[in-house]
Design a protein around this motif. Structure first.
Motif, PDB file in Angstrom:
ATOM      1  N   PHE A  90       0.994   5.125   6.703  1.00 24.16           N
ATOM      2  CA  PHE A  90       0.969   4.184   5.478  1.00 24.16           C
ATOM      3  C   PHE A  90       1.891   2.945   5.946  1.00 24.16           C
ATOM      4  O   PHE A  90       2.857   3.000   6.774  1.00 24.16           O
ATOM      5  CB  PHE A  90       0.964   4.459   4.313  1.00 24.16           C
ATOM      6  N   HIS A  91       1.337   1.869   5.465  1.00 22.46           N
ATOM      7  CA  HIS A  91       2.326   0.327   5.732  1.00 22.46           C
ATOM      8  C   HIS A  91       2.678  -0.098   4.256  1.00 22.46           C
ATOM      9  O   HIS A  91       2.196  -1.247   4.005  1.00 22.46           O
ATOM     10  CB  HIS A  91       1.373  -0.476   6.308  1.00 22.46           C
ATOM     11  N   PRO A  92       3.495   0.543   3.452  1.00 22.16           N
ATOM     12  CA  PRO A  92       3.949  -0.090   2.374  1.00 22.16           C
ATOM     13  C   PRO A  92       4.490  -1.472   2.298  1.00 22.16           C
ATOM     14  O   PRO A  92       5.532  -1.584   3.321  1.00 22.16           O
ATOM     15  CB  PRO A  92       4.855   0.950   1.477  1.00 22.16           C
ATOM     16  N   SER A  93       4.188  -2.212   1.385  1.00 21.13           N
ATOM     17  CA  SER A  93       4.786  -3.674   1.581  1.00 21.13           C
ATOM     18  C   SER A  93       4.792  -4.254   0.132  1.00 21.13           C
ATOM     19  O   SER A  93       4.011  -4.090  -0.330  1.00 21.13           O
ATOM     20  CB  SER A  93       3.919  -4.753   2.312  1.00 21.13           C
ATOM     21  N   GLU A  94       5.822  -5.200  -0.102  1.00 19.65           N
ATOM     22  CA  GLU A  94       6.099  -5.819  -0.994  1.00 19.65           C
ATOM     23  C   GLU A  94       5.240  -6.810  -1.179  1.00 19.65           C
ATOM     24  O   GLU A  94       4.999  -7.643  -0.237  1.00 19.65           O
ATOM     25  CB  GLU A  94       7.573  -6.223  -1.339  1.00 19.65           C
ATOM     26  N   PHE A  95       4.514  -7.011  -2.348  1.00 16.61           N
ATOM     27  CA  PHE A  95       3.662  -8.184  -2.299  1.00 16.61           C
ATOM     28  C   PHE A  95       4.230  -9.538  -2.512  1.00 16.61           C
ATOM     29  O   PHE A  95       5.301  -9.673  -3.132  1.00 16.61           O
ATOM     30  CB  PHE A  95       2.780  -8.123  -3.653  1.00 16.61           C
ATOM     31  N   THR A  96       4.077 -10.579  -1.703  1.00 15.68           N
ATOM     32  CA  THR A  96       4.295 -11.940  -1.372  1.00 15.68           C
ATOM     33  C   THR A  96       3.091 -12.733  -1.046  1.00 15.68           C
ATOM     34  O   THR A  96       1.879 -12.019  -0.664  1.00 15.68           O
ATOM     35  CB  THR A  96       5.305 -11.870  -0.599  1.00 15.68           C
ATOM     36  N   GLU A  97       2.973 -13.827  -1.192  1.00 12.92           N
ATOM     37  CA  GLU A  97       2.157 -14.783  -0.929  1.00 12.92           C
ATOM     38  C   GLU A  97       1.934 -14.695   0.899  1.00 12.92           C
ATOM     39  O   GLU A  97       0.852 -14.754   1.274  1.00 12.92           O
ATOM     40  CB  GLU A  97       2.151 -16.447  -1.399  1.00 12.92           C
ATOM     41  N   ASN A  98       3.121 -14.630   1.380  1.00 13.32           N
ATOM     42  CA  ASN A  98       3.196 -14.450   2.803  1.00 13.32           C
ATOM     43  C   ASN A  98       2.289 -13.314   3.311  1.00 13.32           C
ATOM     44  O   ASN A  98       1.690 -13.428   4.354  1.00 13.32           O
ATOM     45  CB  ASN A  98       4.328 -14.542   3.138  1.00 13.32           C
ATOM     46  N   LEU A  99       2.455 -12.226   2.643  1.00 15.98           N
ATOM     47  CA  LEU A  99       1.916 -10.882   2.910  1.00 15.98           C
ATOM     48  C   LEU A  99       0.354 -11.170   3.038  1.00 15.98           C
ATOM     49  O   LEU A  99      -0.256 -10.891   3.892  1.00 15.98           O
ATOM     50  CB  LEU A  99       2.194  -9.802   2.028  1.00 15.98           C
ATOM     51  N   LYS A 100      -0.051 -11.907   1.834  1.00 15.13           N
ATOM     52  CA  LYS A 100      -1.566 -12.131   1.873  1.00 15.13           C
ATOM     53  C   LYS A 100      -2.045 -13.002   3.025  1.00 15.13           C
ATOM     54  O   LYS A 100      -3.116 -13.012   3.584  1.00 15.13           O
ATOM     55  CB  LYS A 100      -2.011 -13.051   0.551  1.00 15.13           C
ATOM     56  N   GLY A 101      -1.134 -13.943   3.545  1.00 16.71           N
ATOM     57  CA  GLY A 101      -1.597 -14.819   4.622  1.00 16.71           C
ATOM     58  C   GLY A 101      -1.736 -14.151   6.047  1.00 16.71           C
ATOM     59  O   GLY A 101      -2.139 -14.655   6.703  1.00 16.71           O
ATOM     60  N   ILE A 102      -0.878 -12.866   6.185  1.00 13.44           N
ATOM     61  CA  ILE A 102      -0.928 -12.081   7.248  1.00 13.44           C
ATOM     62  C   ILE A 102      -1.746 -11.096   7.732  1.00 13.44           C
ATOM     63  O   ILE A 102      -1.844 -10.564   8.871  1.00 13.44           O
ATOM     64  CB  ILE A 102       0.676 -11.977   7.829  1.00 13.44           C
ATOM     65  N   THR A 103      -2.328 -10.443   6.439  1.00 13.29           N
ATOM     66  CA  THR A 103      -3.116  -9.263   6.708  1.00 13.29           C
ATOM     67  C   THR A 103      -4.064  -9.404   5.479  1.00 13.29           C
ATOM     68  O   THR A 103      -3.697  -9.532   4.330  1.00 13.29           O
ATOM     69  CB  THR A 103      -2.167  -8.024   6.512  1.00 13.29           C
ATOM     70  N   ASN A 104      -5.245  -8.694   5.867  1.00 13.46           N
ATOM     71  CA  ASN A 104      -6.276  -8.533   4.934  1.00 13.46           C
ATOM     72  C   ASN A 104      -6.084  -7.339   4.132  1.00 13.46           C
ATOM     73  O   ASN A 104      -6.809  -7.257   3.187  1.00 13.46           O
ATOM     74  CB  ASN A 104      -7.743  -8.557   5.674  1.00 13.46           C
TER      75      ASN A 104
END
Length: 70
Positions: free
Chosen positions: A14-28
């Motif tokens: 799994f790939h847990p990641s904190e939500f950021t606007e940048n996260l939205k920009g780098i992965t679907n």
């Protein structure tokens, strides 16, 4: 699912990641990653894993354990 695991090594990725606007920009998969982060930081789930003696690890630790048994 976890309660049916046999003793030994099981890989669940799994790939847990904190939500950021940048996260939205780098992965679907930003929403799934954000949910995973929330889920695996939930105190009830953390306690469940402790009760079931499930250990979170990584390959470096696995290799250290393997090499220490030689």
């Amino acid at each position: 699912m976890f309660q049916k695991l046999q003793p030994g090594l099981t890989e669940i990725i799994f790939h847990p990641s904190e939500f950021t606007e940048n996260l939205k920009g780098i992965t679907n998969s930003w929403q799934q990653r954000s949910w995973e982060s929330q889920m695996f930081s939930d105190p009830d789930l953390v306690q469940f894993f402790k009760n079931e003696e499930i250990i979170f690890t990584n390959w470096m630790e696995i290799m250290e354990r393997f090499n220490s048994q030689k």
